[in-house]
Design a protein around this motif. Structure first.
Motif, PDB file in Angstrom:
ATOM      1  N   ASP A  26       0.869  -1.142  -0.032  1.00  0.00           N
ATOM      2  CA  ASP A  26       0.081  -0.068  -0.031  1.00  0.00           C
ATOM      3  C   ASP A  26       0.963   1.319  -0.126  1.00  0.00           C
ATOM      4  O   ASP A  26       1.600   1.578   0.990  1.00  0.00           O
ATOM      5  CB  ASP A  26      -0.926  -0.023   1.233  1.00  0.00           C
ATOM      6  N   ASP A  27       0.982   1.775  -1.322  1.00  0.00           N
ATOM      7  CA  ASP A  27       1.966   3.112  -1.090  1.00  0.00           C
ATOM      8  C   ASP A  27       1.556   4.175  -0.329  1.00  0.00           C
ATOM      9  O   ASP A  27       2.190   5.075   0.217  1.00  0.00           O
ATOM     10  CB  ASP A  27       2.330   3.302  -2.554  1.00  0.00           C
ATOM     11  N   VAL A  28       0.095   4.420  -0.330  1.00  0.00           N
ATOM     12  CA  VAL A  28      -0.416   5.396   0.535  1.00  0.00           C
ATOM     13  C   VAL A  28      -0.065   5.316   2.222  1.00  0.00           C
ATOM     14  O   VAL A  28       0.253   6.187   2.596  1.00  0.00           O
ATOM     15  CB  VAL A  28      -2.016   5.690   0.253  1.00  0.00           C
ATOM     16  N   ALA A  29      -0.190   4.058   2.342  1.00  0.00           N
ATOM     17  CA  ALA A  29       0.177   3.749   3.643  1.00  0.00           C
ATOM     18  C   ALA A  29       1.574   4.063   4.116  1.00  0.00           C
ATOM     19  O   ALA A  29       1.979   4.467   5.032  1.00  0.00           O
ATOM     20  CB  ALA A  29      -0.516   2.394   4.295  1.00  0.00           C
ATOM     21  N   LEU A  30       2.238   3.654   2.932  1.00  0.00           N
ATOM     22  CA  LEU A  30       3.810   3.742   3.354  1.00  0.00           C
ATOM     23  C   LEU A  30       4.219   5.129   3.177  1.00  0.00           C
ATOM     24  O   LEU A  30       5.174   5.709   4.024  1.00  0.00           O
ATOM     25  CB  LEU A  30       4.430   3.023   2.342  1.00  0.00           C
TER      26      LEU A  30
ATOM     27  N   TYR B 155       2.372   7.641   4.293  1.00  0.00           N
ATOM     28  CA  TYR B 155       1.923   8.266   5.488  1.00  0.00           C
ATOM     29  C   TYR B 155       3.021   7.869   6.456  1.00  0.00           C
ATOM     30  O   TYR B 155       3.430   8.744   7.529  1.00  0.00           O
ATOM     31  CB  TYR B 155       0.649   7.735   5.933  1.00  0.00           C
ATOM     32  N   VAL B 156       3.700   6.662   6.854  1.00  0.00           N
ATOM     33  CA  VAL B 156       4.437   6.289   7.541  1.00  0.00           C
ATOM     34  C   VAL B 156       5.834   7.054   7.567  1.00  0.00           C
ATOM     35  O   VAL B 156       6.289   7.694   8.494  1.00  0.00           O
ATOM     36  CB  VAL B 156       4.751   4.820   7.485  1.00  0.00           C
TER      37      VAL B 156
ATOM     38  N   GLN C  47       5.468  10.825   8.749  1.00  0.00           N
ATOM     39  CA  GLN C  47       5.536  10.813  10.203  1.00  0.00           C
ATOM     40  C   GLN C  47       7.134  11.000  10.772  1.00  0.00           C
ATOM     41  O   GLN C  47       7.509  11.537  11.834  1.00  0.00           O
ATOM     42  CB  GLN C  47       4.929   9.805  10.899  1.00  0.00           C
TER      43      GLN C  47
ATOM     44  N   ARG D  68       2.000   0.615  -8.255  1.00  0.00           N
ATOM     45  CA  ARG D  68       2.202   1.535  -7.218  1.00  0.00           C
ATOM     46  C   ARG D  68       3.742   1.630  -7.009  1.00  0.00           C
ATOM     47  O   ARG D  68       4.514   1.114  -7.483  1.00  0.00           O
ATOM     48  CB  ARG D  68       1.734   0.158  -5.852  1.00  0.00           C
TER      49      ARG D  68
END
Length: 490
Positions: free
Chosen positions: A430-434, A436-437, A440, A459
């Motif tokens: 999941d490139d969106v989740a990555l 986001y991580v 941070q 992706r």
């Protein structure tokens, strides 16, 4: 001499005639503070000065000041004056809430359907600088001293017409300088009269959408493609049709309805980096001509090609007036300059310039004259050469780091150009989740999947390398590696 505070108090005094003058003055000041019209820390005029402005006795002003100070609304500093207190008295918080609630209607003001759609699909990031934010040049290397000398010299003899609105789609010196530059650097066929100066590519596209299209007209956009194109077109009521991109950029599907506009980035497709070959370009030009469609060529960062011959503009191949060329200084100089340009066909030039003046009220006279001098004196070409070398070194550093730490298969389509590249990811990640991580941890990337309107075919992470020093590239990239390796091990 009148002050802003004096004008505010005088206005509020005129809104009520009840009570004594001293009470009215006290109420005007108190309510102005409670409503935030006089912000904490605001310096009030001296009592003598405010009395003269309002035409009242100094004693009346002093009495109001003293009462507000005793209640905690005002503070005095020896030798500095009277100021609004940093915080309101606790006993008056409920009064403030009553005032605010009385002034603000309940509920939210409804947006239009287009407005809601724009916000729901907005792609602009709140962060516009740092590793690895794509599409951002290293503004630290802008030649400020040279620019300052030019603007200082121009300021001494600035023509009066540059201090008013531009009525001709920009100022002639910049139009002439750009025409000379584009003919040599980008093989663009144009005269100075065909150049229209705008405040960014979005404004150019907005003008074209309004003047060349009717609501409901179809516009081809690349899939994946730049979100800004879709946002501007759709807010103007146009139907955007996503057209798949392959290794040569926008494909030419058969059996589809002719579009009014075709928006394309042929020299460096955004975001994949694909370069449209000559055969594909010629086919696109022939198809657009047969349909009567207009091609919008966004040539956003074509100056930056590393180790390969420049790719000439699509516009230079066109045999008729069906290509409009868009260019910008946002990538070569800095985005905050807010200066772009387009080369429009002769038949549209006069009408688009009138429309631009009517809608946007062109200006920035000093900036445009400075840019003209900057180009004519050779500073622009020299700056682009320096930055091309610098970005080339940074791109090499990032490519080398990816190959060493992850493997060559993680490098997406490599066009040896631009200010970004794609870190290819397996489809199960999941490139969106990555993204986001990483955000941070202070690493700013863009997930490739969000650039698709339909189902994402690929992706990845879009990595802008322009703002990262080559020497620091590996260290800066390691958080990406550390975040990715556990996902690959699953």
């Amino acid at each position: 001499m009148r002050t802003l505070v004096g004008d505010l108090v005088a206005c509020r005094l005129g809104q009520t005639a009840a009570g004594t003058l001293g009470k009215r003055l006290y109420d005007a000041l108190q309510q102005s503070i409670q409503k935030g019209m006089l912000a904490p820390g605001t310096r009030l005029p001296a009592s003598r000065d405010l009395a003269a402005e309002l035409g009242v006795s100094r004693n009346t002003v002093m009495a109001a000041y003293e009462q507000l100070q005793s209640e905690g609304y005002l503070t005095t500093r020896a030798g500095s004056g009277t100021f609004v207190s940093a915080s309101l008295p606790e006993s008056d918080l409920s009064a403030v809430e009553r005032i605010v609630s009385a002034d603000v209607p309940s509920g939210q003001i409804a947006l239009s359907r287009r407005g809601e759609q724009l916000l729901n699909r907005a792609g602009a990031s709140q962060r516009q600088w740092g590793a690895f934010m794509p599409g951002v040049p290293d503004v630290r290397h802008f030649p400020h001293k040279t620019w300052h000398k030019i603007t200082r010299r121009l300021n001494l003899r600035l023509p009066v017409e540059t201090l008013s609105y531009s009525q001709h789609g920009g100022y002639a010196p910049l139009q002439h300088a750009l025409a000379d530059y584009l003919r040599v650097a980008r093989s663009v066929k144009c005269t100075p009269e065909q150049i229209l100066i705008a405040s960014g590519t979005h404004q150019s596209l907005d003008l074209l959408a309004k003047m060349l299209c009717n609501p409901g007209d179809r516009v081809w956009v690349e899939e994946p493609g730049y979100w800004g194109h879709r946002s501007v077109l759709e807010i103007n009521g146009l139907e955007t049709v996503p057209i798949a991109v392959d290794d040569e950029g926008m494909t030419l599907p058969a059996g589809v309805a002719p579009p009014r506009l075709i928006c394309v980035t042929p020299s460096h497709q955004y975001p994949t980096g694909a370069v449209m070959g000559l055969a594909r370009r010629q086919a696109l030009l022939r198809q657009a001509q047969a349909w009567g469609s207009i091609i919008i060529e966004d040539d956003y960062d074509s100056e930056f090609r590393f180790g390969e011959s420049p790719v000439p503009a699509l516009q230079g191949l066109a045999q008729d007036e069906n290509v409009i060329y868009l260019g910008t200084f946002s990538k070569t100089l800095y985005p905050g300059l807010r200066t772009s340009y387009m080369v429009v066909p002769d038949s549209l030039t006069a009408r688009l310039k009138v429309a631009h003046s009517e809608l946007y009220r062109g200006g920035y006279g000093l900036t445009q004259l400075a840019l003209a001098e900057f180009i004519r004196e050779g500073h622009y070409a020299a700056h682009v050469r320096r930055m091309r070398q610098l970005y080339g070194q940074r791109r090499e550093a990032l490519v080398g780091t990816i190959r060493r730490e992850l493997g060559a298969e993680f490098i997406g389509q490599d066009s040896h150009a631009g200010l970004h590249l794609i870190l290819a990811l397996p489809p199960e990640i999941d490139d969106v989740a990555l993204a986001y991580v990483l955000e941070q941890q202070g690493i700013w990337t863009r997930p490739l999947s969000v650039y698709y309107r339909g189902e994402a075919k690929r992706r990845g992470l879009i990595l802008g390398y322009a703002c990262v020093e080559a020497e620091a590239m590996t260290e800066t990239f390691m958080p990406v590696v550390h975040a990715l390796l556990p996902l690959l091990a699953k």
